[in-house]
Design a protein around this motif. Sequence first.
Motif: not given
Length: 221
Positions: A88-93
């Motif tokens: 999810i962190m990768a998606e948000l970034m």
Amino acid sequence: MLFGMDWFNALNYAMTSTATGGFSTTNGSLTSFHSPAEEYVCTLFCFLAGVNFLLLYGAVAKLQLKRLFYNVEFRFYLLLIVCSVAFIMAELMLRNGLSLEPAFRYSLFQVVSFLTSTGLFNADAGQWPHVTWVVLALLMFVGGCSGSTSGGIKSIRGVMLLKNVRNEFRQILHPNAVLPLKIDNNNVPQSKRVTLLAFVSLYFILAMICAFVMIASGIDH
């Protein structure tokens, strides 16, 4: 209180974090306080509340925290959080343009909140990429560890399901093999495996019925 909450809000959020109950004193949940430090504190205690209390007490009382990592359910619980937060962190970034720290904090808080069925939030997940909703929904169904205040089917049943599926594939390759299902070196009898499958099936059937009723009632969120 150390990070700015008054005693009333601090008391309420202390209780709702430990009970993973989701009660909030404001409609905006943790977003109303605009404090990353408070969000990290809340995340920590929601995470701890999702761990088996007997296991946690035994590890802390005897000052043997490494005992936690000997437990297969705790390792699965921790792995779910790490993998989900990273994704999810990768998606948000990449898709929402967030910088590293906010992306990490938002994803960590929401993953722990959904996994432990706490229900608190520190960001509007409705604005996130749709694929993250799928991850959060799956976490909500899995839930925290057995012997905790969290909801879901519990992580231990998730471990048993995965091991059961693995055994079934191995049985196809080796029809005459006797394949035990072990949890922390304890064999799970066949009767309990059948009960597990019946419980999980009923859980998902009831979830689908409830979802159908709510959608048919005109609830779209």
